[in-house]
Design an enzyme around this catalytic site. Structure first.
Site, PDB file in Angstrom:
ATOM      1  N   TYR A  60       0.120   2.695  12.545  1.00  0.00           N
ATOM      2  CA  TYR A  60      -1.105   2.389  11.515  1.00  0.00           C
ATOM      3  C   TYR A  60      -1.928   1.546  12.367  1.00  0.00           C
ATOM      4  O   TYR A  60      -3.455   1.443  12.162  1.00  0.00           O
ATOM      5  CB  TYR A  60      -0.519   1.800  10.552  1.00  0.00           C
ATOM      6  CG  TYR A  60      -0.085   2.790   9.479  1.00  0.00           C
ATOM      7  CD1 TYR A  60      -0.956   3.605   8.803  1.00  0.00           C
ATOM      8  CD2 TYR A  60       1.116   3.144   9.173  1.00  0.00           C
ATOM      9  CE1 TYR A  60      -0.593   4.680   7.795  1.00  0.00           C
ATOM     10  CE2 TYR A  60       1.583   4.164   8.048  1.00  0.00           C
ATOM     11  CZ  TYR A  60       0.914   4.911   7.786  1.00  0.00           C
ATOM     12  OH  TYR A  60       1.501   5.818   6.710  1.00  0.00           O
ATOM     13  N   ARG A 118      -1.764  -0.869 -12.208  1.00  0.00           N
ATOM     14  CA  ARG A 118      -2.642  -0.555 -11.188  1.00  0.00           C
ATOM     15  C   ARG A 118      -4.174  -0.491 -11.738  1.00  0.00           C
ATOM     16  O   ARG A 118      -5.196  -0.724 -10.976  1.00  0.00           O
ATOM     17  CB  ARG A 118      -2.195   0.763 -10.732  1.00  0.00           C
ATOM     18  CG  ARG A 118      -3.135   1.567  -9.496  1.00  0.00           C
ATOM     19  CD  ARG A 118      -2.864   0.728  -8.026  1.00  0.00           C
ATOM     20  NE  ARG A 118      -3.628   1.297  -7.225  1.00  0.00           N
ATOM     21  CZ  ARG A 118      -4.997   0.943  -7.186  1.00  0.00           C
ATOM     22  NH1 ARG A 118      -5.558  -0.132  -7.564  1.00  0.00           N
ATOM     23  NH2 ARG A 118      -5.683   1.437  -6.218  1.00  0.00           N
ATOM     24  N   ARG A 175       3.753   5.343  -8.767  1.00  0.00           N
ATOM     25  CA  ARG A 175       2.535   6.155  -9.913  1.00  0.00           C
ATOM     26  C   ARG A 175       3.203   7.094 -10.693  1.00  0.00           C
ATOM     27  O   ARG A 175       2.866   7.505 -11.606  1.00  0.00           O
ATOM     28  CB  ARG A 175       1.506   6.659  -9.144  1.00  0.00           C
ATOM     29  CG  ARG A 175       0.463   5.501  -8.691  1.00  0.00           C
ATOM     30  CD  ARG A 175      -0.343   6.352  -7.642  1.00  0.00           C
ATOM     31  NE  ARG A 175       0.301   6.806  -6.466  1.00  0.00           N
ATOM     32  CZ  ARG A 175      -0.167   7.094  -5.088  1.00  0.00           C
ATOM     33  NH1 ARG A 175      -1.550   7.353  -5.329  1.00  0.00           N
ATOM     34  NH2 ARG A 175       0.541   7.314  -4.302  1.00  0.00           N
ATOM     35  N   ASP A 193       4.397  -3.563   0.461  1.00  0.00           N
ATOM     36  CA  ASP A 193       4.273  -2.379   1.343  1.00  0.00           C
ATOM     37  C   ASP A 193       4.690  -2.604   2.578  1.00  0.00           C
ATOM     38  O   ASP A 193       4.529  -3.846   3.168  1.00  0.00           O
ATOM     39  CB  ASP A 193       2.522  -1.953   1.179  1.00  0.00           C
ATOM     40  CG  ASP A 193       2.559  -0.577   1.748  1.00  0.00           C
ATOM     41  OD1 ASP A 193       2.223   0.475   0.836  1.00  0.00           O
ATOM     42  OD2 ASP A 193       2.365  -0.208   2.978  1.00  0.00           O
ATOM     43  N   ARG A 248      10.165   5.132  -3.489  1.00  0.00           N
ATOM     44  CA  ARG A 248       8.720   4.842  -4.235  1.00  0.00           C
ATOM     45  C   ARG A 248       9.228   5.084  -5.745  1.00  0.00           C
ATOM     46  O   ARG A 248       8.411   5.581  -6.365  1.00  0.00           O
ATOM     47  CB  ARG A 248       7.844   6.245  -3.553  1.00  0.00           C
ATOM     48  CG  ARG A 248       7.189   6.074  -2.443  1.00  0.00           C
ATOM     49  CD  ARG A 248       6.453   4.875  -2.524  1.00  0.00           C
ATOM     50  NE  ARG A 248       5.634   4.753  -1.032  1.00  0.00           N
ATOM     51  CZ  ARG A 248       4.615   4.995  -0.615  1.00  0.00           C
ATOM     52  NH1 ARG A 248       4.062   5.733  -1.561  1.00  0.00           N
ATOM     53  NH2 ARG A 248       4.271   4.841   0.450  1.00  0.00           N
TER      54      ARG A 248
HETATM   55  O1  CP3 Z   1       9.013   2.084  -4.978  1.00  0.00           O
HETATM   56  C1  CP3 Z   1       8.907   1.687  -3.940  1.00  0.00           C
HETATM   57  O2  CP3 Z   1       9.414   2.495  -2.791  1.00  0.00           O
HETATM   58  C2  CP3 Z   1       8.404   0.184  -3.263  1.00  0.00           C
HETATM   59  C3  CP3 Z   1       7.318  -0.068  -2.828  1.00  0.00           C
HETATM   60  C4  CP3 Z   1       6.755   0.777  -1.654  1.00  0.00           C
HETATM   61  C5  CP3 Z   1       5.214   1.101  -1.607  1.00  0.00           C
HETATM   62  N1  CP3 Z   1       5.150   1.578  -0.451  1.00  0.00           N
HETATM   63  C6  CP3 Z   1       4.326   0.985  -2.571  1.00  0.00           C
HETATM   64  C7  CP3 Z   1       3.240   1.815  -2.341  1.00  0.00           C
HETATM   65  C8  CP3 Z   1       7.237   0.998  -0.414  1.00  0.00           C
HETATM   66  C9  CP3 Z   1       8.909   0.943  -0.097  1.00  0.00           C
HETATM   67  C10 CP3 Z   1       6.374   1.471   0.273  1.00  0.00           C
HETATM   68  C11 CP3 Z   1       6.654   1.865   1.799  1.00  0.00           C
HETATM   69  C12 CP3 Z   1       5.679   2.644   2.601  1.00  0.00           C
HETATM   70  N2  CP3 Z   1       4.325   2.415   2.715  1.00  0.00           N
HETATM   71  C13 CP3 Z   1       5.770   3.729   3.782  1.00  0.00           C
HETATM   72  C14 CP3 Z   1       7.154   4.073   4.248  1.00  0.00           C
HETATM   73  C15 CP3 Z   1       7.833   5.088   3.242  1.00  0.00           C
HETATM   74  C16 CP3 Z   1       7.062   6.301   3.418  1.00  0.00           C
HETATM   75  O3  CP3 Z   1       6.672   6.803   2.397  1.00  0.00           O
HETATM   76  O4  CP3 Z   1       7.473   7.021   4.470  1.00  0.00           O
HETATM   77  C17 CP3 Z   1       4.574   3.901   4.239  1.00  0.00           C
HETATM   78  C18 CP3 Z   1       4.375   4.914   5.338  1.00  0.00           C
HETATM   79  C19 CP3 Z   1       3.416   2.980   3.686  1.00  0.00           C
HETATM   80  C20 CP3 Z   1       1.982   3.299   3.724  1.00  0.00           C
HETATM   81  C21 CP3 Z   1       1.363   3.651   2.615  1.00  0.00           C
HETATM   82  N3  CP3 Z   1       1.175   3.018   1.366  1.00  0.00           N
HETATM   83  C22 CP3 Z   1       0.726   4.993   2.387  1.00  0.00           C
HETATM   84  C23 CP3 Z   1       0.705   5.941   3.554  1.00  0.00           C
HETATM   85  C24 CP3 Z   1       0.203   4.881   1.069  1.00  0.00           C
HETATM   86  C25 CP3 Z   1      -0.836   5.901   0.523  1.00  0.00           C
HETATM   87  C26 CP3 Z   1      -0.062   7.088   0.200  1.00  0.00           C
HETATM   88  C27 CP3 Z   1       0.569   7.042  -1.391  1.00  0.00           C
HETATM   89  O5  CP3 Z   1       1.645   7.070  -1.500  1.00  0.00           O
HETATM   90  O6  CP3 Z   1      -0.363   6.679  -2.074  1.00  0.00           O
HETATM   91  C28 CP3 Z   1       0.442   3.682   0.336  1.00  0.00           C
HETATM   92  C29 CP3 Z   1       0.240   3.441  -0.583  1.00  0.00           C
HETATM   93  C30 CP3 Z   1       1.414   2.753  -1.787  1.00  0.00           C
HETATM   94  N4  CP3 Z   1       2.364   2.089  -1.239  1.00  0.00           N
HETATM   95  C31 CP3 Z   1       1.313   2.977  -3.261  1.00  0.00           C
HETATM   96  C32 CP3 Z   1       2.491   2.295  -3.730  1.00  0.00           C
HETATM   97  C33 CP3 Z   1       2.941   2.384  -5.111  1.00  0.00           C
HETATM   98  C34 CP3 Z   1       0.297   3.925  -4.134  1.00  0.00           C
HETATM   99  C35 CP3 Z   1      -1.100   2.989  -4.118  1.00  0.00           C
HETATM  100  C36 CP3 Z   1      -1.499   3.081  -5.434  1.00  0.00           C
HETATM  101  O7  CP3 Z   1      -0.999   3.144  -6.325  1.00  0.00           O
HETATM  102  O8  CP3 Z   1      -3.088   3.093  -5.403  1.00  0.00           O
END
Ligand code: CP3
Length: 339
Positions: free
Chosen positions: A150, A37, A28, A74, A24
């Site tokens: 999911y 964003r 953010r 994602d 991540r």
């Molecule tokens: O920097 C990075 O890692 C690259 C981008 C990336 C994102 N999601 C962007 C993202 C990666 C590798 C993921 C993987 C992901 N997505 C996972 C596996 C990793 C983990 O955390 O276990 C999972 C379970 C998801 C599903 C997901 N996406 C969730 C549960 C959420 C909401 C929770 C959160 O962290 O906000 C997301 C949203 C998400 N994915 C954001 C980002 C930058 C935030 C969204 C926003 O800015 O509104």
């Protein structure tokens, strides 16, 4: 590649210091991401616009000096391509309008070759041009069980009881869905590698909620199929969050690196996982402390893992409210570390 550290460490070769990146990192915690964003209505617009995804991917490389980029996307683009679109609800997380309850919904999923992720492929090609071989690019996908969770729940969950219900009550149906997700994920990851991804990470974020036998049957089996299918095309990192209890089985996977969460002691992981390279595993909450605490924790972690076959990272993704400077201290501490 000018910076070989990650690929060398993944291959277990000796490096002058451990490579570092953060799960991540493109999110953010970074000011540029927050601005991007704010410029769109919803998260999926960032993912689906290659120019924006490319900008979000590159920012941590420039700002934090990490040794790898990870493509901004994602794990949920896979269920979307199969016919289950998602929305990202502010401060709540993913939400799916349609979910899978049984065979009827599985029959309705898309089959065959999917082109719905063309935007990810374009973003990868664009990022590769921008990076100009400075650092490697990580491609990724969720593990089939994590995606299954999911698709059956429709939202994040503490217990994932809907997902687990299907495993226990209708195992054949569960296997059918897992196989479809696996087949799709293999095509997806191969297309990421073809587009230029240098290394792949499989996020098994939710496998750890399963028991030993169910983990083997419903998560590990399918991760293993992916590793076998990618055999040699690119190195593979498997991140089995909360599932180190299956270390004996994880050791047998055809992958190069196992990612660890913060609950596993480095020495225990080295003993259990043989010649696999390791990645991790600082608690992301350690980055709420100051520079001194972070530097000490990083030094201790690097010393305990040893310099060969080790990639410094957190034990899970960065929390969005982590101070950006503290993320910098983490990266700097690894870069200053010497045996
Ligand atoms: O920097 C990075 O890692 C690259 C981008 C990336 C994102 N999601 C962007 C993202 C990666 C590798 C993921 C993987 C992901 N997505 C996972 C596996 C990793 C983990 O955390 O276990 C999972 C379970 C998801 C599903 C997901 N996406 C969730 C549960 C959420 C909401 C929770 C959160 O962290 O906000 C997301 C949203 C998400 N994915 C954001 C980002 C930058 C935030 C969204 C926003 O800015 O509104």
């Amino acid at each position: 590649m000018k910076n070989h550290l990650l690929l060398k460490a993944a291959a277990g070769e000796k490096v002058e210091r451990p490579p570092v990146w953060l799960m991540r990192q493109a999110g953010r915690v970074l000011p540029g991401y927050r601005k991007l964003r704010g410029s769109v209505d919803d998260f999926t617009q960032l993912v689906k616009t290659p120019e924006l995804a490319c900008e979000a991917t590159i920012e941590p490389v420039k700002l934090l000096g990490v040794d790898a980029a990870i493509i901004f996307s994602d794990i949920l683009v896979v269920p979307e391509s199969m016919g289950l679109p998602y929305k990202m609800i502010e401060s709540k997380g993913p939400w799916f309008k349609k979910t899978i309850r049984g065979n009827k919904e599985i029959d309705a999923l898309n089959n065959g070759v999917y082109h719905d992720w063309e935007y990810v492929i374009k973003a990868i090609e664009m990022v590769k041009r921008e990076l100009n071989d400075s650092v490697p690019l990580i491609g990724f996908a969720g593990s089939p069980f994590t995606i299954f969770a999911y698709m059956t729940e429709g939202v994040g969950s503490k217990t994932f009881s809907q997902a687990k219900r299907l495993l226990f009550a209708e195992p054949d149906t569960a296997h059918r869905l897992l196989q479809k997700i696996t087949d799709t994920t293999i095509v997806y990851l191969k297309s990421q590698i073809k587009a230029g991804a240098d290394i792949i990470q499989i996020f098994d974020s939710w496998g750890g909620i399963l028991g030993y036998d169910t983990y083997k049957e419903f998560s590990l089996n399918y991760i293993s199929q992916i590793c076998e299918a990618l055999n040699g095309m690119a190195p593979v990192i498997v991140f089995p969050k909360g599932a180190f209890f299956a270390s004996h089985e994880l050791k047998k996977l055809n992958c190069n690196v196992i990612g660890l969460d913060w609950t596993t002691a480095p020495e225990e992981a080295r003993n259990a996982l043989g010649n696999k390279s390791l990645q991790g595993n600082l608690d992301p909450c350690a980055l709420y402390a100051g520079k001194r605490v972070i530097t000490d924790a990083v030094n201790k972690m690097c010393r305990q893992f040893g310099s060969r076959g080790y990639i410094a990272n957190l034990g899970h993704g960065l929390y969005p409210d982590t101070p950006t400077d503290n993320v910098r201290y983490f990266v700097e501490a690894v870069k200053n570390y010497r045996d």
